[in-house]
Scaffold this motif. Structure first.
Motif, PDB file in Angstrom:
ATOM      1  N   GLU A  44       0.825  -1.190   0.000  1.00 42.81           N
ATOM      2  CA  GLU A  44       0.000   0.000   0.000  1.00 42.81           C
ATOM      3  C   GLU A  44       0.872   1.258   0.000  1.00 42.81           C
ATOM      4  O   GLU A  44       2.028   1.242   0.428  1.00 42.81           O
ATOM      5  N   ARG A  45       0.282   2.330  -0.478  1.00 39.73           N
ATOM      6  CA  ARG A  45       0.985   3.605  -0.458  1.00 39.73           C
ATOM      7  C   ARG A  45       1.225   4.030   0.988  1.00 39.73           C
ATOM      8  O   ARG A  45       0.340   3.886   1.831  1.00 39.73           O
ATOM      9  N   GLU A  46       2.424   4.549   1.248  1.00 39.60           N
ATOM     10  CA  GLU A  46       2.749   4.947   2.612  1.00 39.60           C
ATOM     11  C   GLU A  46       3.305   6.364   2.641  1.00 39.60           C
ATOM     12  O   GLU A  46       3.918   6.844   1.693  1.00 39.60           O
ATOM     13  N   PHE A  47       3.097   7.001   3.761  1.00 36.14           N
ATOM     14  CA  PHE A  47       3.591   8.347   4.001  1.00 36.14           C
ATOM     15  C   PHE A  47       5.104   8.335   4.134  1.00 36.14           C
ATOM     16  O   PHE A  47       5.670   7.443   4.755  1.00 36.14           O
ATOM     17  N   ALA A  61       8.331   9.829   8.201  1.00 35.24           N
ATOM     18  CA  ALA A  61       8.097   8.452   8.624  1.00 35.24           C
ATOM     19  C   ALA A  61       9.347   7.961   9.336  1.00 35.24           C
ATOM     20  O   ALA A  61      10.470   8.356   8.994  1.00 35.24           O
ATOM     21  N   ASP A  62       9.162   7.098  10.301  1.00 33.61           N
ATOM     22  CA  ASP A  62      10.306   6.578  11.060  1.00 33.61           C
ATOM     23  C   ASP A  62      11.314   5.886  10.141  1.00 33.61           C
ATOM     24  O   ASP A  62      12.521   5.922  10.393  1.00 33.61           O
ATOM     25  N   SER A  63      10.822   5.274   9.073  1.00 39.11           N
ATOM     26  CA  SER A  63      11.695   4.496   8.191  1.00 39.11           C
ATOM     27  C   SER A  63      12.682   5.361   7.415  1.00 39.11           C
ATOM     28  O   SER A  63      13.681   4.852   6.899  1.00 39.11           O
ATOM     29  N   VAL A  64      12.413   6.669   7.306  1.00 35.05           N
ATOM     30  CA  VAL A  64      13.307   7.531   6.528  1.00 35.05           C
ATOM     31  C   VAL A  64      13.946   8.631   7.374  1.00 35.05           C
ATOM     32  O   VAL A  64      14.803   9.377   6.883  1.00 35.05           O
TER      33      VAL A  64
END
Length: 123
Positions: A44-47, A61-64
């Motif tokens: 899915e599309r994510e922020f 986002a925590d991932s970036v």
């Protein structure tokens, strides 16, 4: 009518960098919060990141976090996403989006989307 056009995607090696741009055409640019999103195959599309109209508020986002930087140049009607220390899991189509005027920060509603730009990170 507001239109968004992304550019700057491409192929990068893990650990490398890319800079995405999103040019906004149409009505006054300076009063829109803007965001970047991404969608990987089968997901899915994510922020990814958002920036307020003045540039004074930013979130990721925590991932970036710590690797990506969002910025904007209202005079050039452009939003940027500087992506450093890229990882294979960053591979996705990246979209910029315009938030509805008056959206609450942190729960924006986005009403205009670009066509997307492909980012591929090889290991």
């Amino acid at each position: 009518q507001v239109q968004l056009v992304e550019s700057g995607g491409g192929l990068a090696q893990a650990g490398g960098s890319l800079r995405l741009s999103c040019v906004v055409s149409g009505r006054t640019f300076g009063y829109y919060d803007m965001g970047w999103f991404r969608q990987a195959p089968g997901k899915e599309r994510e922020f990814v990141a958002a920036i307020s109209w003045s540039g004074g508020r930013i979130r990721y986002a925590d991932s970036v976090k710590g690797r990506f930087t969002i910025s904007r140049d209202n005079a050039k009607k452009t939003v940027f996403l500087q992506m450093n220390s890229l990882k294979p899991e960053d591979t996705a189509v990246y979209y910029c989006a315009k938030a509805l005027t008056g959206s609450s920060w942190g729960s924006e509603e986005y009403d205009v989307w670009g066509q997307g730009t492909q980012v591929t990170v090889s290991s």
